[in-house]
Design a protein around this motif. Structure first.
Motif, short mmCIF file in Angstrom:
data_model
loop_
_atom_site.label_atom_id
_atom_site.label_comp_id
_atom_site.label_asym_id
_atom_site.label_seq_id
_atom_site.Cartn_x
_atom_site.Cartn_y
_atom_site.Cartn_z
N MET A 98 -51.34 24.42 47.27
CA MET A 98 -51.41 25.00 45.93
C MET A 98 -50.94 24.02 44.86
O MET A 98 -51.59 23.83 43.83
N ILE A 99 -49.81 23.36 45.10
CA ILE A 99 -49.31 22.44 44.07
C ILE A 99 -50.19 21.20 44.01
O ILE A 99 -50.40 20.62 42.92
N ALA A 100 -50.77 20.80 45.14
CA ALA A 100 -51.70 19.66 45.14
C ALA A 100 -52.94 19.99 44.30
O ALA A 100 -53.41 19.16 43.52
N LEU A 101 -53.44 21.21 44.45
CA LEU A 101 -54.59 21.64 43.64
C LEU A 101 -54.22 21.72 42.16
O LEU A 101 -55.01 21.36 41.30
N GLY A 102 -52.99 22.19 41.89
CA GLY A 102 -52.55 22.29 40.51
C GLY A 102 -52.49 20.94 39.82
O GLY A 102 -52.85 20.81 38.64
N VAL A 103 -52.05 19.93 40.55
CA VAL A 103 -52.01 18.56 40.01
C VAL A 103 -53.41 17.98 39.90
O VAL A 103 -53.79 17.40 38.88
N ALA A 104 -54.19 18.17 40.95
CA ALA A 104 -55.52 17.56 41.00
C ALA A 104 -56.45 18.08 39.91
O ALA A 104 -57.23 17.31 39.33
N VAL A 105 -56.36 19.37 39.61
CA VAL A 105 -57.30 19.96 38.65
C VAL A 105 -57.10 19.39 37.25
O VAL A 105 -58.04 19.36 36.45
N THR A 106 -55.90 18.90 36.92
CA THR A 106 -55.66 18.34 35.58
C THR A 106 -56.49 17.08 35.36
O THR A 106 -56.79 16.73 34.21
N PHE A 107 -56.88 16.41 36.43
CA PHE A 107 -57.66 15.18 36.29
C PHE A 107 -59.14 15.46 35.98
O PHE A 107 -59.94 14.52 35.88
N LEU A 108 -59.47 16.74 35.83
CA LEU A 108 -60.81 17.09 35.38
C LEU A 108 -60.93 16.97 33.86
O LEU A 108 -62.04 16.95 33.33
N LEU A 109 -59.80 16.90 33.18
CA LEU A 109 -59.81 16.88 31.71
C LEU A 109 -60.64 15.73 31.12
O LEU A 109 -61.37 15.95 30.14
N PRO A 110 -60.56 14.51 31.64
CA PRO A 110 -61.37 13.43 31.06
C PRO A 110 -62.87 13.69 31.12
O PRO A 110 -63.64 13.15 30.32
N LEU A 111 -63.30 14.54 32.07
CA LEU A 111 -64.73 14.84 32.21
C LEU A 111 -65.22 15.72 31.06
O LEU A 111 -66.42 15.78 30.79
N ILE A 112 -64.29 16.41 30.40
CA ILE A 112 -64.67 17.30 29.30
C ILE A 112 -64.99 16.53 28.04
O ILE A 112 -65.86 16.91 27.25
#
Length: 319
Positions: A98-112
């Motif tokens: 869960m915490i790994a997913l929480g950290v990983a999902v923030t790296f989607l921001l540059p794609l926006i």
């Protein structure tokens, strides 16, 4: 246990019903005048998912840490770990994922892509590289996670401090949403987020006090440091300060200038009614022990919140 049973236990462990709290991350988008900006909404969605995963990781750790107490509790003994449906080792695994997913999902921001500058509650909004994107959102999510680990281990044992930390968690949610969208929050929105959630936190603790008075046993270690008189006074004070803070926000020159309207004070009616209804639930109905259930089940509060949101949107977006 069957695969279906295991899946149900895992879902109960991460408590998706509690994810409604993370909708606070969209507040900067709403109050920042960026509700029609698709990129800002997507950035808010990323922050929302990051907090959902981080919060679920904390729920896992809390159940692991409190497993011995939960097994002696008449209701909490049915939780996945306490009941034996999920082992401690499995819970640690879910917590890590869960915490790994929480950290990983923030790296989607540059794609926006970069956010368009907005006004609203943004005051002298800096450029996104200064405040926003992955760094800001990731920092807030990790800080929230570490703070709540400390809360589960020790800090929740201290009266008043425990409620303040829970309320501060909602401020962090808003900071994460603002960071993701590149919107810096004003002091008004930060204060209101803290105060309204502090109010709900005291209402929840009041329910614990009533339970202690009826059974003679404290649901939490710090419940003995509260009583009904103190809780009623705390509710009155926090509700009053919340309402005054909101009214001051609606009539402040900076807000009227940014939204180009002097009619926001009209939305104060819904805030007052909502606070009174929640106090009624806590003091008269005596069922404020679970704020999430109150919001999800109380039609009066739901209609009041919807009316407030619709009125607010019509005033600032339609005029």
């Amino acid at each position: 246990m069957t695969k279906v049973g295991m899946l149900k236990s895992l879902i109960r462990l991460i408590r998706p019903s509690q994810w409604i709290k993370n909708l606070f991350v969209f507040a900067p988008v709403l109050f920042g005048g960026a509700l029609l900006d698709t990129r800002a909404l997507l950035a808010g969605l990323v922050a929302f998912l990051a907090f959902c995963f981080a919060a679920s990781s904390i729920y896992c750790f809390n159940d692991i840490h409190d497993v011995a107490d939960d097994r002696r509790h008449p209701e909490k003994c049915q939780r996945p770990i306490a009941s034996g449906a999920i082992s401690v080792a499995q819970a640690y695994g879910v917590m890590a994922v869960m915490i790994a997913l929480g950290v990983a999902v923030t790296f989607l921001l540059p794609l926006i892509g970069p956010m368009a500058p907005t006004d609203g509650l943004a005051i002298d909004m800096p450029t996104v590289p200064e405040w926003g994107g992955v760094s800001a959102t990731l920092f807030v999510v990790v800080f929230y996670w570490l703070l709540n680990l400390a809360y589960c281990v020790k800090l929740k044992q201290y009266a008043i401090i425990d409620v303040c930390i829970v309320a501060f968690g909602f401020v962090l949610r808003m900071l994460a949403g603002g960071g993701a969208a590149g919107i810096e929050l004003s002091h008004w929105i930060v204060l209101m987020a803290f105060l309204i959630t502090l109010f709900m936190g005291f209402a929840k603790r009041r329910d614990d006090v009533l339970q202690m008075e009826q059974t003679g046993e404290a649901p939490r270690k710090n419940t003995v440091r509260y009583n009904a008189t103190f809780m009623d006074q705390a509710l009155t004070i926090t509700a009053s300060v919340t309402l005054v803070c909101y009214i001051m926000y609606t009539v402040s020159p900076e807000v009227m200038d940014r939204f180009q309207t002097n009619k926001l004070y009209l939305t104060s009616i819904f805030v007052l009614v909502g606070l009174l209804r929640y106090m009624q639930v806590a003091v008269v109905d005596k069922r404020s022990g679970n704020p999430t259930k109150v919001v999800l089940r109380d039609r009066f509060i739901q209609l009041d919140v919807v009316a407030w949101i619709v009125t607010f949107i019509l005033i600032i977006y339609v005029g």
